[in-house]
Scaffold this active site. Structure first.
Site, mmCIF file in Angstrom:
data_model
loop_
_atom_site.group_PDB
_atom_site.id
_atom_site.type_symbol
_atom_site.label_atom_id
_atom_site.label_comp_id
_atom_site.label_asym_id
_atom_site.label_seq_id
_atom_site.Cartn_x
_atom_site.Cartn_y
_atom_site.Cartn_z
ATOM 1 N N LEU A 65 13.416 -31.389 59.212
ATOM 2 C CA LEU A 65 14.818 -31.775 59.412
ATOM 3 C C LEU A 65 15.783 -30.754 58.805
ATOM 4 C CD1 LEU A 65 16.684 -34.283 60.338
ATOM 5 C CD2 LEU A 65 16.912 -34.659 57.901
ATOM 6 N N THR A 66 15.310 -29.973 57.842
ATOM 7 C CA THR A 66 16.178 -29.060 57.087
ATOM 8 C C THR A 66 16.938 -28.113 58.017
ATOM 9 O OG1 THR A 66 14.588 -29.152 55.285
ATOM 10 C CG2 THR A 66 16.185 -27.354 55.227
ATOM 11 N N HIS A 88 20.481 -27.294 67.566
ATOM 12 C CA HIS A 88 21.246 -28.303 66.832
ATOM 13 C C HIS A 88 22.471 -27.605 66.267
ATOM 14 C CE1 HIS A 88 22.120 -31.861 64.573
ATOM 15 N NE2 HIS A 88 21.906 -31.307 63.410
ATOM 16 N N GLY A 101 16.110 -37.723 52.390
ATOM 17 C CA GLY A 101 14.700 -37.935 52.069
ATOM 18 C C GLY A 101 14.443 -39.338 51.547
ATOM 19 N N ARG A 161 25.987 -23.382 59.482
ATOM 20 C CA ARG A 161 24.550 -23.586 59.290
ATOM 21 C C ARG A 161 23.862 -22.258 58.984
ATOM 22 N NH1 ARG A 161 25.147 -27.846 63.048
ATOM 23 N NH2 ARG A 161 24.321 -29.766 62.169
ATOM 24 N N ASP A 173 9.941 -34.100 44.982
ATOM 25 C CA ASP A 173 11.035 -33.162 44.738
ATOM 26 C C ASP A 173 10.602 -32.181 43.660
ATOM 27 O OD1 ASP A 173 13.661 -31.934 44.765
ATOM 28 O OD2 ASP A 173 14.430 -33.830 45.536
ATOM 29 N N ARG A 178 24.686 -28.529 53.516
ATOM 30 C CA ARG A 178 25.833 -27.843 54.100
ATOM 31 C C ARG A 178 27.109 -28.399 53.470
ATOM 32 N NH1 ARG A 178 26.936 -29.287 60.036
ATOM 33 N NH2 ARG A 178 28.605 -27.898 60.679
#
Length: 312
Positions: free
Chosen positions: A123-124, A180, A17, A93, A36, A87
């Site tokens: 993106l998470t 992904h 980020g 994942r 955040d 991760r």
């Protein structure tokens, strides 16, 4: 009348980020709000101030603020979601799904409350499922919720090809389809070096090795770091999407898009070639696939569906 400055909010002030925020500001794409959780508000403000103080040295003009208050994100043109647990070595994942889904839903409610017109880029990880969770929670049209993985996967593929051929990465193009994860499908037939098909330049066994390394690219970095995951290349990939949206560039790029019959799949987010511009997802490009590519893509879709089963 003066043009209104663009605004990008980045949710999650971790390595990815923060790097996304910095690159966005450095390219003068927009003013940036880095967000955040309340417990991390001071470190988030500290990172934002540190970036801002780099602007006179780097010569960019963009305001960067850190906050835990979503009111500060109001009126964002684009919101990027990088928040979530990371991760760790040995973690699949899929292990991330339940926790990160809760985070996605909570974050999304705040985004649409304050920036109902924003385009959301996710993106998470696991990103295909998390993009779907954001789409469902947001109530936004599918064009306004897209995920990022294909640019990153393609960048890894291009890097390894350039190393293999000892060429500039600028001359290598490629495309990665599918989820992904380990079942992603690099389309070697649509990959070129200086306009020359890769298959005429690299022996098949070396191409297979590059494809396999691309599939394991994220894990390779996780294992090397020992703690955490990749963030420079993921952030750079996000910023390429943000730029295409804010500048209405209509770039052809692989993104995670919601399919409604394209490629024969329905009601799923999957990495496919798309056109990205001012409306977010402008178009999905359907490529003719060989039987082998189709069967690899089917496997990839099954993997994504298995992760999605964990969603509430």
């Amino acid at each position: 009348m003066a043009n209104k400055r663009k605004k990008v909010s980045v949710i999650g002030a971790g390595f990815t980020g923060a790097t996304t925020a910095f690159l966005t500001a450095q390219k003068e794409l927009a003013d940036v709000v880095l967000v955040d959780i309340p417990q991390l508000e001071n470190p988030t403000k500290g990172k934002a101030l540190d970036m801002l103080e780099a602007s006179p040295v780097q010569g960019f003009d963009a305001n960067i603020t850190g906050t835990s208050n979503y009111e500060d994100t109001a009126g964002s043109d684009v919101v990027v979601i990088t928040a979530g647990i990371a991760r760790k070595p040995g973690m699949s994942r899929d292990d991330l799904v339940s926790t990160n889904e809760k985070i996605m839903r909570s974050v999304t409610r705040e985004i649409v409350k304050y920036s109902p017109e924003a385009i959301i880029v996710v993106l998470t990880n696991p990103v295909d499922a998390m993009t779907y969770a954001v789409y469902k929670e947001s109530g936004l049209p599918k064009e306004k919720v897209i995920g990022q993985s294909g640019i990153l996967d393609t960048a890894r593929f291009r890097t390894f090809v350039a190393q293999e051929l000892n060429l500039s990465v600028k001359d290598v193009t490629g495309f990665v389809l599918g989820g992904h994860g380990d079942d992603m499908v690099p389309l070697v037939r649509y990959s070129y070096a200086g306009g020359i098909p890769l298959e005429t330049l690299i022996p098949k066994e070396r191409i297979d090795a590059i494809v396999e390394r691309t599939r394991k690219g994220g894990g390779e970095i996780v294992n090397l770091l020992g703690n955490g995951s990749a963030y420079y290349a993921p952030a750079a990939s996000l910023v390429e999407m943000v730029e295409a949206i804010l500048k209405d560039q209509r770039r052809v790029m692989p993104t995670i898009a919601y399919l409604e019959g394209e490629y024969g799949y329905e009601g799923i987010y999957l990495g496919v070639p798309t056109i990205v511009g001012g409306n977010g997802l402008e178009q999905i490009i359907e490529l003719e696939l060989t039987e082998e590519e189709r069967s690899q893509l089917d496997r990839s879709v099954e993997s994504v569906k298995n992760v999605m089963k964990v969603l509430s």
